[in-house]
Design a protein around this motif. Structure first.
Motif, mmCIF file in Angstrom:
data_model
loop_
_atom_site.group_PDB
_atom_site.id
_atom_site.type_symbol
_atom_site.label_atom_id
_atom_site.label_comp_id
_atom_site.label_asym_id
_atom_site.label_seq_id
_atom_site.Cartn_x
_atom_site.Cartn_y
_atom_site.Cartn_z
ATOM 1 N N LEU A 1 0.823 -1.206 0.000
ATOM 2 C CA LEU A 1 0.000 0.000 0.000
ATOM 3 C C LEU A 1 0.859 1.258 0.000
ATOM 4 C CD1 LEU A 1 -2.917 -0.987 2.403
ATOM 5 C CD2 LEU A 1 -2.763 -1.168 -0.084
ATOM 6 N N GLN A 2 1.921 1.234 0.823
ATOM 7 C CA GLN A 2 2.779 2.424 0.931
ATOM 8 C C GLN A 2 3.492 2.711 -0.404
ATOM 9 O OE1 GLN A 2 6.038 2.020 3.745
ATOM 10 N NE2 GLN A 2 7.059 3.734 2.729
ATOM 11 N N TYR A 3 4.112 1.673 -0.992
ATOM 12 C CA TYR A 3 4.853 1.887 -2.244
ATOM 13 C C TYR A 3 3.915 2.296 -3.383
ATOM 14 C CZ TYR A 3 9.168 -0.097 -0.277
ATOM 15 O OH TYR A 3 10.288 -0.332 0.469
ATOM 16 N N ALA A 4 2.732 1.644 -3.422
ATOM 17 C CA ALA A 4 1.797 1.955 -4.515
ATOM 18 C C ALA A 4 1.295 3.393 -4.390
ATOM 19 C CB ALA A 4 0.631 0.978 -4.501
ATOM 20 N N GLU A 5 0.980 3.810 -3.164
ATOM 21 C CA GLU A 5 0.504 5.179 -2.956
ATOM 22 C C GLU A 5 1.597 6.197 -3.309
ATOM 23 O OE1 GLU A 5 -2.052 6.731 -2.798
ATOM 24 O OE2 GLU A 5 -1.798 8.580 -1.665
ATOM 25 N N GLU A 6 2.852 5.866 -2.951
ATOM 26 C CA GLU A 6 3.962 6.766 -3.325
ATOM 27 C C GLU A 6 4.062 6.897 -4.849
ATOM 28 O OE1 GLU A 6 6.649 5.770 0.618
ATOM 29 O OE2 GLU A 6 7.445 5.213 -1.351
ATOM 30 N N LYS A 7 3.876 5.760 -5.525
ATOM 31 C CA LYS A 7 3.934 5.750 -6.986
ATOM 32 C C LYS A 7 2.821 6.623 -7.570
ATOM 33 C CE LYS A 7 6.065 1.744 -8.108
ATOM 34 N NZ LYS A 7 6.180 0.319 -8.358
ATOM 35 N N ARG A 8 1.616 6.490 -6.996
ATOM 36 C CA ARG A 8 0.458 7.253 -7.476
ATOM 37 C C ARG A 8 0.733 8.754 -7.367
ATOM 38 N NH1 ARG A 8 -4.778 9.275 -5.934
ATOM 39 N NH2 ARG A 8 -4.173 9.409 -3.740
ATOM 40 N N ARG A 9 1.316 9.149 -6.227
ATOM 41 C CA ARG A 9 1.581 10.582 -6.014
ATOM 42 C C ARG A 9 2.713 11.069 -6.906
ATOM 43 N NH1 ARG A 9 -1.307 12.822 -2.207
ATOM 44 N NH2 ARG A 9 -2.501 11.423 -0.870
ATOM 45 N N ARG A 10 3.760 10.231 -7.022
ATOM 46 C CA ARG A 10 4.918 10.617 -7.829
ATOM 47 C C ARG A 10 4.519 10.843 -9.282
ATOM 48 N NH1 ARG A 10 8.087 6.564 -6.151
ATOM 49 N NH2 ARG A 10 7.913 5.323 -8.040
ATOM 50 N N LYS A 11 3.585 10.008 -9.764
ATOM 51 C CA LYS A 11 3.211 10.093 -11.183
ATOM 52 C C LYS A 11 2.004 11.007 -11.404
ATOM 53 C CE LYS A 11 5.165 5.566 -11.977
ATOM 54 N NZ LYS A 11 5.657 4.802 -13.115
ATOM 55 N N HIS A 12 1.477 11.572 -10.309
ATOM 56 C CA HIS A 12 0.327 12.493 -10.401
ATOM 57 C C HIS A 12 -0.853 11.858 -11.119
ATOM 58 C CE1 HIS A 12 2.820 15.655 -8.796
ATOM 59 N NE2 HIS A 12 3.744 15.338 -9.686
ATOM 60 N N ILE A 13 -1.240 10.669 -10.672
ATOM 61 C CA ILE A 13 -2.389 9.994 -11.286
ATOM 62 C C ILE A 13 -3.475 9.785 -10.222
ATOM 63 C CG2 ILE A 13 -1.148 8.857 -13.159
ATOM 64 C CD1 ILE A 13 -0.967 6.353 -11.414
ATOM 65 N N PRO A 14 -4.736 9.814 -10.649
ATOM 66 C CA PRO A 14 -5.824 9.702 -9.662
ATOM 67 C C PRO A 14 -5.997 8.305 -9.084
ATOM 68 C CG PRO A 14 -6.714 9.955 -11.891
ATOM 69 C CD PRO A 14 -5.226 10.139 -12.002
ATOM 70 N N LEU A 15 -5.577 7.276 -9.830
ATOM 71 C CA LEU A 15 -5.883 5.901 -9.386
ATOM 72 C C LEU A 15 -4.739 4.949 -9.737
ATOM 73 C CD1 LEU A 15 -8.069 3.839 -8.329
ATOM 74 C CD2 LEU A 15 -8.814 3.624 -10.716
ATOM 75 N N ILE A 16 -4.419 4.069 -8.780
ATOM 76 C CA ILE A 16 -3.422 3.024 -9.066
ATOM 77 C C ILE A 16 -3.969 1.690 -8.565
ATOM 78 C CG2 ILE A 16 -2.036 3.196 -6.925
ATOM 79 C CD1 ILE A 16 0.454 3.155 -8.965
ATOM 80 N N ALA A 17 -3.685 0.625 -9.325
ATOM 81 C CA ALA A 17 -4.114 -0.727 -8.947
ATOM 82 C C ALA A 17 -2.865 -1.488 -8.515
ATOM 83 C CB ALA A 17 -4.777 -1.419 -10.133
ATOM 84 N N ALA A 18 -2.867 -1.943 -7.256
ATOM 85 C CA ALA A 18 -1.647 -2.545 -6.707
ATOM 86 C C ALA A 18 -1.829 -4.036 -6.485
ATOM 87 C CB ALA A 18 -1.309 -1.864 -5.377
ATOM 88 N N ASN A 19 -0.766 -4.784 -6.744
ATOM 89 C CA ASN A 19 -0.805 -6.211 -6.402
ATOM 90 C C ASN A 19 0.586 -6.704 -6.027
ATOM 91 O OD1 ASN A 19 0.403 -6.434 -8.894
ATOM 92 N ND2 ASN A 19 -1.446 -7.151 -9.928
ATOM 93 N N ILE A 20 0.601 -7.875 -5.422
ATOM 94 C CA ILE A 20 1.869 -8.496 -5.048
ATOM 95 C C ILE A 20 2.419 -9.209 -6.283
ATOM 96 C CG2 ILE A 20 2.900 -10.319 -3.619
ATOM 97 C CD1 ILE A 20 2.261 -7.914 -1.941
ATOM 98 N N ALA A 21 3.641 -8.830 -6.690
ATOM 99 C CA ALA A 21 4.180 -9.290 -7.979
ATOM 100 C C ALA A 21 4.119 -10.802 -8.128
ATOM 101 C CB ALA A 21 5.615 -8.798 -8.130
ATOM 102 N N SER A 22 4.541 -11.549 -7.104
ATOM 103 C CA SER A 22 4.621 -13.008 -7.248
ATOM 104 C C SER A 22 3.234 -13.635 -7.386
ATOM 105 C CB SER A 22 5.333 -13.610 -6.049
ATOM 106 O OG SER A 22 4.603 -13.288 -4.881
#
Ligand code: CTP
Length: 340
Positions: free
Chosen positions: A271-292
């Motif tokens: 959740l933390q990394y995905a939210e950081e990514k969302r803010r860094r890229k200035h996008i309204p929505l990000i869909a996060a999952n566990i890579a493996s």
């Protein structure tokens, strides 16, 4: 009446082979022979397995009809690419009988399981919307035979494209190299490297309402790609990598960007990394999952993160997750559209 009785006795109708002409008749609601009358009078699912010459399949008229058919809630099985009855080779070959049977079983299983029931295309939640989607990995050449890439199968991106079509959108799919058949109704552009993917995305961007970046874009490419095959030696080899452009961030930074959605595959601190990514890229929505749990799998789970917080989607087939994601996007998009 015989034609009404007949259509009431069945659980589903499959038209196989469905010619270009018959598909056109279906789109326009003709009822001038037994089959078209049965289809029009039905109160059960209709499945269509197109079979025609590659040129007939590619014609704009056929492609328009295919999009319309799917927006009317008709499910398409195939076609696939291969040798054709006319002697030519290409897209338009009907699926084999075994594949059609598997499609029917899968479709009726999801229809009889309310938990996996998906909204029908008739709901057309995304009717009239234009959606651009990236999918699959990118492949960055080291030399003519070697490359850097990742294990993305493209399944999630292709599922998002399929679901968007089922929800009535006009879909353009920019895909890295994958072993999947793109949805017939999508306009698909195949690319190899991140730079090619960026070029294709930028060329397709005008007029798009929504951009969904599902592709696992290589963050780096070899600074030099050798024209000839690199020869081995006993020395260690150092490859200098340079960063690739961030396609999603580039699109989101444009004036009047489409509604941008990103994906984040993480191995920890989801959740933390995905939210950081969302803010860094200035996008309204990000869909996060566990890579493996996601890479190459048919099923996965997703957490959607937006300004309001996180919204988990339960574990399930990627096509179900894609529908959940698109429903969330449709709600957010309508809201932001109203605010404009
Ligand atoms: N993305 C992109 N262009 C890139 C890299 C990523 O469009 N060059 C998009 C992906 O399609 C995805 C999201 O950005 O929607 C992923 O973000 P990113 O930070 O690049 O994820 P990772 O590559 O996993 O980053 P990191 O390695 O830092 O975790």
């Amino acid at each position: 009446m015989a034609h009404i009785d007949l259509s009431r006795q069945v659980d589903a109708i499959l038209v196989a082979p469905a010619s270009a002409d018959f598909i056109a008749k279906l789109v326009h609601g003709h009822a001038d022979d037994l089959l078209s009358t049965l289809c029009l009078a039905r109160d059960c699912p209709l499945y269509v397995a197109p079979a025609m010459n590659r040129q007939m399949w590619q014609q704009a008229a056929t492609q328009r009809n295919i999009v319309q058919l799917q927006q009317d809630g008709v499910r398409l099985f195939g076609p696939e690419s291969g040798a054709q009855a006319c002697g030519e080779t290409g897209m338009g070959r009907m699926l084999e009988a075994e594949a059609l049977l598997a499609e029917i079983l899968a479709a009726s299983a999801s229809a009889s399981n309310p938990a996996s029931a998906r909204p029908s295309a008739a709901n057309a939640l995304l009717a009239g919307k234009r959606i651009l989607i990236t999918a699959g990995p990118t492949v960055e050449a080291l030399d003519p035979v070697r490359a850097l890439s990742n294990h993305s199968s493209g399944k999630m991106g292709y599922s998002v494209a399929q679901a968007a079509i089922e929800l009535g959108a006009t879909v353009t799919l920019v895909s890295g190299p994958v072993a999947l058949q793109p949805p017939a109704a999508a306009r698909t552009i195949k690319v190899t490297s991140a730079l090619e993917m960026l070029d294709a995305v930028e060329s397709q961007l005008p007029g798009q309402d929504i951009f969904i970046a599902v592709a696992a874009v290589a963050d780096y490419r070899p600074q030099q790609s050798s024209q000839h095959k690199l020869k081995k030696s006993q020395q260690s080899l150092t490859i200098t990598l340079e960063p690739n452009p961030d396609i999603l961030a580039t699109v989101a930074a444009r004036p009047n960007p489409p509604f941008c959605v990103g994906f984040a595959a993480e191995t920890e601190n989801l959740l933390q990394y995905a939210e950081e990514k969302r803010r860094r890229k200035h996008i309204p929505l990000i869909a996060a999952n566990i890579a493996s749990e996601a890479l190459g799998q048919d099923e996965s789970s997703l957490v959607l993160i937006d300004d309001a917080g996180s919204h988990p989607l339960p574990h399930g087939p990627k096509i179900e997750l894609a529908h959940g994601l698109l429903q969330h996007i449709a709600t957010m998009f309508t809201h932001t559209d109203k605010q404009k």
